[in-house]
Every structure is written in C-alpha cells, then in structure tokens.
Design a protein around this motif. Structure first.
Motif, PDB file in Angstrom:
ATOM      1  N   TRP A 153       0.808  -1.222   0.000  1.00  0.00           N
ATOM      2  CA  TRP A 153       0.000   0.000   0.000  1.00  0.00           C
ATOM      3  C   TRP A 153       0.838   1.267   0.000  1.00  0.00           C
ATOM      4  O   TRP A 153       0.343   2.344  -0.296  1.00  0.00           O
ATOM      5  N   HIS A 189       3.331   2.033  -1.986  1.00  0.00           N
ATOM      6  CA  HIS A 189       3.758   2.488  -3.312  1.00  0.00           C
ATOM      7  C   HIS A 189       2.748   2.160  -4.409  1.00  0.00           C
ATOM      8  O   HIS A 189       3.120   2.063  -5.570  1.00  0.00           O
ATOM      9  N   ASP A 190       1.466   1.975  -4.039  1.00  0.00           N
ATOM     10  CA  ASP A 190       0.481   1.605  -5.055  1.00  0.00           C
ATOM     11  C   ASP A 190      -0.190   2.818  -5.695  1.00  0.00           C
ATOM     12  O   ASP A 190      -1.079   2.675  -6.533  1.00  0.00           O
ATOM     13  N   GLY A 191       0.220   4.005  -5.299  1.00  0.00           N
ATOM     14  CA  GLY A 191      -0.307   5.216  -5.921  1.00  0.00           C
ATOM     15  C   GLY A 191      -1.649   5.671  -5.401  1.00  0.00           C
ATOM     16  O   GLY A 191      -2.162   6.716  -5.831  1.00  0.00           O
ATOM     17  N   LEU A 192      -2.242   4.923  -4.490  1.00  0.00           N
ATOM     18  CA  LEU A 192      -3.542   5.292  -3.929  1.00  0.00           C
ATOM     19  C   LEU A 192      -3.344   6.148  -2.678  1.00  0.00           C
ATOM     20  O   LEU A 192      -2.287   6.105  -2.040  1.00  0.00           O
ATOM     21  N   PRO A 193      -4.358   6.948  -2.317  1.00  0.00           N
ATOM     22  CA  PRO A 193      -4.189   7.887  -1.198  1.00  0.00           C
ATOM     23  C   PRO A 193      -4.025   7.192   0.141  1.00  0.00           C
ATOM     24  O   PRO A 193      -4.472   6.056   0.345  1.00  0.00           O
ATOM     25  N   ARG A 224      -9.687   3.612   2.806  1.00  0.00           N
ATOM     26  CA  ARG A 224      -9.830   3.843   1.374  1.00  0.00           C
ATOM     27  C   ARG A 224     -11.232   3.506   0.890  1.00  0.00           C
ATOM     28  O   ARG A 224     -11.816   4.224   0.065  1.00  0.00           O
TER      29      ARG A 224
END
Length: 215
Positions: free
Chosen positions: A30, A32-36, A209
């Motif tokens: 989580w 480095h997955d680009g999600l907030p 999320r």
C-alpha cells in the motif's frame, strides 16, 4: 473488552522472559500503489500500542533496561514493558511519510506516566540504519497527544481543531468497541484485538480507502 493482567516476571538474566520481540518488514504494497493514504493516523495506547494497562500494571518509578532489544522498560516490581512487536517499526515508517501525521487518543488517567513511557522507549533506526527522523517514540507523534479521561469524541475534536485535518482524513486504531462512536464524526476506526500489527495497519488503510470510495 476484558484483558489479561498477567505480565512477565523479571529474571536474573534481565528481560529474557519478555514475550515482546523485535519485528521488521519490507515495504508494504500500500505504500507504493499510488492510492491515497490518511493524512492522520491516530492510535490508542493500552492494548493498542502496548500490551498493558498504563494505570494498573506499572508501578513507578520506571527505567530503561540497558541493552534490551527491543527497547524495554522495567518498573519498581521488576515487571517488563515494551510496545507490541510491530509497533516501533510501524511508527518509524509512518513518521517518514511526507503527508501522513501521527497522534495519540487515549482515555488513560495517567497521562504523565504514558508520556514518560513514550519518552523512554526508542524507535529502531530507519532504512539502511539511518538515524534520521524521531528517535524517541513520543517524537513520532507530530500531531500531538490527547491522553486524559473523557470520550474519544472530545479527543478527536481537539485533534481536528489543532491540526486542521478533516475527520474524514483520519484513521484510528483502538481495541474498545464503544469507541466506534468516533465514526459519527466521519473518522474511520479499525477495531483491533491483539495490538497494532502490519496486518491490522493494512486492513485499516484498506478500510479507510473504502470509506473514501477508493478501489
């Protein structure tokens, strides 16, 4: 939630009977997955950050046990106290994130003692053995400490006023089901059973999320 009050006893060899052991991990997906990520992660203390009741189990004065790994405290009765195994590494990681802050919300009636515990316990070195970032556990909580009796609603109202961070941007970890009342403010709370772990951290982030409508 009922908790065991049995703690490890001291031995002549030091804190060898302490069940708290060190823990490390590679970077979680989580990260480095680009999600907030939440702008603020808030932690309870008793049975969330550490496995004891601060107002029941500790008999002052307390001291840091020399050369103990992980960092461990002992009290007047020779009992040992440390954070849950994953907690120091989690705090180190979160405190390194540029856009996520840390705070404490605890109803413990012994706030000064809790602060002393957090001051004495040290965090592990950063990536590659780097000493950058906070060394004392208390310094990881850059969004402040709310440690006093009352409701968690009050804790979060004070935290929101101080930080300016919306409730919807907060993720809270706590072991007491009644404290789910903070969700009425818009806070996401992850109810945990056996302390803060990497698995619970990830589940909490996924829960937050989902509340934001992020796949």
């Amino acid at each position: 939630m009922a908790k065991s009050k049995k703690l490890p006893k001291a031995t002549s060899d030091g804190p060898s009977s302490n069940p708290i052991t060190s823990s490390s991990t590679t970077a979680p997906p989580w990260l480095h997955d680009g999600l907030p990520l939440p702008r603020l992660i808030v932690l309870d203390l008793d049975y969330t950050l550490w496995p004891f009741y601060s107002d029941i189990h500790i008999s002052t004065p307390i001291r840091l046990v020399p050369s103990a790994n992980p960092p461990t405290l002992s009290d007047r009765n020779g009992e040992y106290f440390a954070l849950y195994p994953d907690a120091p590494h989690i705090l180190r990681l979160i405190s390194s994130l540029p856009n996520t802050r840390l705070a404490v919300a605890s109803k413990s009636p012994v706030g000064d003692l809790c602060r002393e515990v957090l001051k004495l316990l040290r965090l592990p070195p950063g990536e590659g053995g780097s000493e950058k970032g906070p060394k004392k556990t208390i310094d990881a909580f850059d969004a402040g400490l709310e440690i006093y009796e009352g409701t968690k609603l009050r804790h979060f109202e004070v935290i929101a006023k101080r930080t300016g961070i919306p409730f919807s941007e907060m993720l809270f970890f706590d072991d007491e089901r009644p404290n789910l009342e903070v969700e009425s403010l818009g806070v996401t709370m992850r109810l945990i059973r056996d302390g803060l772990t990497w698995e619970e951290l990830e589940r909490g982030i996924m829960q937050w999320r989902a509340n934001q409508g992020v796949a």
